[in-house]
Design a protein around this motif. Structure first.
Motif, mmCIF file in Angstrom:
data_model
loop_
_atom_site.group_PDB
_atom_site.id
_atom_site.type_symbol
_atom_site.label_atom_id
_atom_site.label_comp_id
_atom_site.label_asym_id
_atom_site.label_seq_id
_atom_site.Cartn_x
_atom_site.Cartn_y
_atom_site.Cartn_z
ATOM 1 N N UNK A 312 -7.429 -5.122 -34.141
ATOM 2 C CA UNK A 312 -8.534 -4.639 -33.319
ATOM 3 C C UNK A 312 -9.367 -3.599 -34.064
ATOM 4 N N UNK A 313 -8.701 -2.640 -34.716
ATOM 5 C CA UNK A 313 -9.423 -1.620 -35.471
ATOM 6 C C UNK A 313 -10.050 -2.192 -36.739
ATOM 7 N N UNK A 314 -9.542 -3.307 -37.197
ATOM 8 C CA UNK A 314 -10.054 -3.962 -38.398
ATOM 9 C C UNK A 314 -11.236 -4.877 -38.104
ATOM 10 N N UNK A 315 -11.378 -5.309 -36.833
ATOM 11 C CA UNK A 315 -12.350 -6.343 -36.478
ATOM 12 C C UNK A 315 -13.455 -5.865 -35.565
ATOM 13 N N UNK A 316 -13.615 -4.577 -35.420
ATOM 14 C CA UNK A 316 -14.675 -4.012 -34.582
ATOM 15 C C UNK A 316 -14.477 -4.289 -33.099
ATOM 16 N N UNK A 317 -13.272 -4.729 -32.681
ATOM 17 C CA UNK A 317 -13.042 -4.906 -31.252
ATOM 18 C C UNK A 317 -13.028 -3.543 -30.575
ATOM 19 N N UNK A 318 -12.525 -2.540 -31.297
ATOM 20 C CA UNK A 318 -12.706 -1.142 -30.935
ATOM 21 C C UNK A 318 -13.567 -0.556 -32.052
ATOM 22 N N UNK A 319 -14.073 0.664 -31.909
ATOM 23 C CA UNK A 319 -14.824 1.243 -33.033
ATOM 24 C C UNK A 319 -14.009 1.134 -34.319
ATOM 25 N N UNK A 320 -14.589 0.537 -35.348
ATOM 26 C CA UNK A 320 -13.856 0.250 -36.577
ATOM 27 C C UNK A 320 -13.292 1.536 -37.180
ATOM 28 N N UNK A 321 -12.036 1.479 -37.590
ATOM 29 C CA UNK A 321 -11.359 2.654 -38.126
ATOM 30 C C UNK A 321 -10.323 2.165 -39.133
ATOM 31 N N UNK A 322 -10.641 2.251 -40.410
ATOM 32 C CA UNK A 322 -9.745 1.737 -41.440
ATOM 33 C C UNK A 322 -8.426 2.497 -41.479
ATOM 34 N N UNK A 323 -8.464 3.791 -41.221
ATOM 35 C CA UNK A 323 -7.237 4.578 -41.235
ATOM 36 C C UNK A 323 -6.270 4.096 -40.162
ATOM 37 N N UNK A 324 -6.803 3.852 -38.960
ATOM 38 C CA UNK A 324 -5.962 3.349 -37.876
ATOM 39 C C UNK A 324 -5.470 1.936 -38.175
ATOM 40 N N UNK A 325 -6.333 1.105 -38.744
ATOM 41 C CA UNK A 325 -5.929 -0.261 -39.084
ATOM 42 C C UNK A 325 -4.765 -0.239 -40.073
ATOM 43 N N UNK A 326 -4.877 0.576 -41.115
ATOM 44 C CA UNK A 326 -3.814 0.669 -42.112
ATOM 45 C C UNK A 326 -2.526 1.167 -41.473
#
Length: 433
Positions: A312-326
């Motif tokens: 979700x954090x990687x795909x802009x489903x929520x505001x994109x956040x690379x730190x959270x995605x990782x």
């Protein structure tokens, strides 16, 4: 639409191949197919993926889904160990230590244990200390052994302390019996509030004082009748019942059972309820509620929730956040969601090394029940967007409602296999929730 990992696997990406193998192995995204899983694991292994070698080694030694093959087991075990997989290094060390398949060689066992220990494998740290302390190898001093034990005390969890305490008390897994050492390790877990460690500590102290002696079977009966164990059994029952209801198309009953398990703190139950809210199954769609439950499930150790949030954090489903995605990809991978290695690898080099290091720093969130990460198999479905798939007529891909948690039918959970341990005089004590 299929997860993009399939396209990357077709192009030869080793961690994409690993992820596709995992999907076939667990029945996620696709129907369960062990032959296809092995094919993709082999492709990943041939392209230099250590975890793929380890997964193949486990398959060939367990013999539950494919015929056992010691030659294939050892080939993949040695490859995984040589490539730095710490679980494989520990398992190889055990083979040398106990001499069941390989020729017994304590020096080689010690070297393998030490390599794994230096990369943070807790049980290997204990074995290094134990072998030094008991003079099994001519390496280090008793002070060095105590340093290794101290490292276990810092990095281990309460279930590890319980296992070690039982080994010492009952002479399991090649450990020389010592009631004083058992009490020492039980106390580590008891200080963390671990109910089973508290029971064992009190029983061992009573034995030391000459008041009572618990046999192994009697102790296991006590541990299986704790409040924590009964609650664990209750949650497991509710989840299996909910799976049954969902497969039969009874959304209301499934939702109620999943919700009850979630209220008892079960990560899988939280995740299932979150997905039902996300897709509006039985309840009105409510993504805010779904997100709250996903966050709770991820914190409780659900690898499915962790992977979902990473995507979700990687795909802009929520505001994109690379730190959270990782963060969430690393948690999911550490908890056994192997497809997460591929997505994590788009951000970091050597994702297996990264996951091992962050796991050692306690970044992976545990589930709060006796301090252990969840190790149960996850759910099938399209985890990037949806998990509960209804199809055009509300049916899953096999004609009935697709199972939420298990790709193999109600109650048929494979689980994540662990390296085999030496069977002591009374056999190996079971893993506890």
């Amino acid at each position: 639409m299929k997860d993009p990992i399939f396209r990357a696997a077709d192009s030869g990406d080793p961690y994409a191949c690993l992820g596709v193998a995992y999907y076939y192995h667990e029945g996620k995204e696709v129907d369960f197919d062990i032959d296809a899983a092995i094919t993709w694991y082999e492709r990943a292994a041939a392209r230099g993926c250590p975890r793929a070698h380890w997964e193949l080694a486990k398959l060939f030694i367990e013999g539950q889904e494919v015929p056992p093959n010691q030659g294939m087991y050892l080939d993949h075990l040695v490859s995984a160990s040589d490539m730095g997989n710490v679980d494989a290094q520990y398992a190889l060390a055990c083979e040398y230590r106990w001499g069941r398949i390989l020729h017994k060689d304590d020096q080689k066992a010690f070297e393998c244990f030490k390599r794994a220990a230096e990369m943070g494998h807790v049980r290997s740290k204990f074995m290094v200390g134990y072998m030094i302390q008991h003079g099994i190898v001519d390496e280090g001093t008793r002070g060095d052994a105590e340093m290794w034990f101290a490292s276990v005390g810092v990095s281990g969890d309460a279930d590890t302390f319980l296992d070690i305490g039982l080994d010492y008390e009952y002479g399991l897994n090649g450990v020389e019996p010592s009631l004083l050492e058992a009490i020492r390790w039980y106390q580590y877990g008891a200080d963390m509030g671990h109910q089973k460690c508290i029971i064992c500590y009190n029983s061992a102290v009573s034995t030391l004082a000459g008041k009572s002696v618990d046999g192994y079977e009697g102790r296991m009966e006590k541990l299986m009748n704790t409040d924590v164990q009964r609650e664990t059994d209750r949650r497991e029952h509710l989840l299996n019942v909910a799976d049954e209801y969902l497969s039969e198309g009874d959304d209301k009953a499934a939702f109620e059972s999943y919700m009850e398990s979630a209220k008892l703190g079960d990560a899988d139950g939280m995740f299932a309820v979150a997905m039902m809210y996300h897709q509006g199954i039985h309840v009105k769609r409510n993504d805010k509620k779904a997100l709250e439950l996903l966050m709770r499930a991820a914190s409780a150790g659900s690898c499915d929730a962790q992977f979902f949030l990473g995507r979700a954090y990687d795909n802009d489903e929520y505001p994109r956040d690379e730190t959270q995605a990782i963060k969430y990809y690393a948690q999911a991978a550490a908890n056994g969601f192997l497809a997460a290695f591929y997505y994590l690898g788009r951000y970091v080099d050597h994702p297996e090394v990264y996951v091992r290091r962050v796991r050692g720093h306690r970044i992976v969130v545990r589930d709060g029940h006796e301090g252990r990460p969840r190790r149960r198999s996850g759910r099938p479905g399209s985890h990037g967007i949806h998990v509960l798939q209804r199809g055009r007529s509300g049916a899953g891909p096999q004609g009935g409602r697709q199972m939420v948690r298990s790709g193999r039918g109600p109650g048929e959970r494979r689980g994540h296999m662990q390296p085999r341990a030496h069977e002591g005089p009374r056999g190996r004590h079971p893993r506890r929730s």
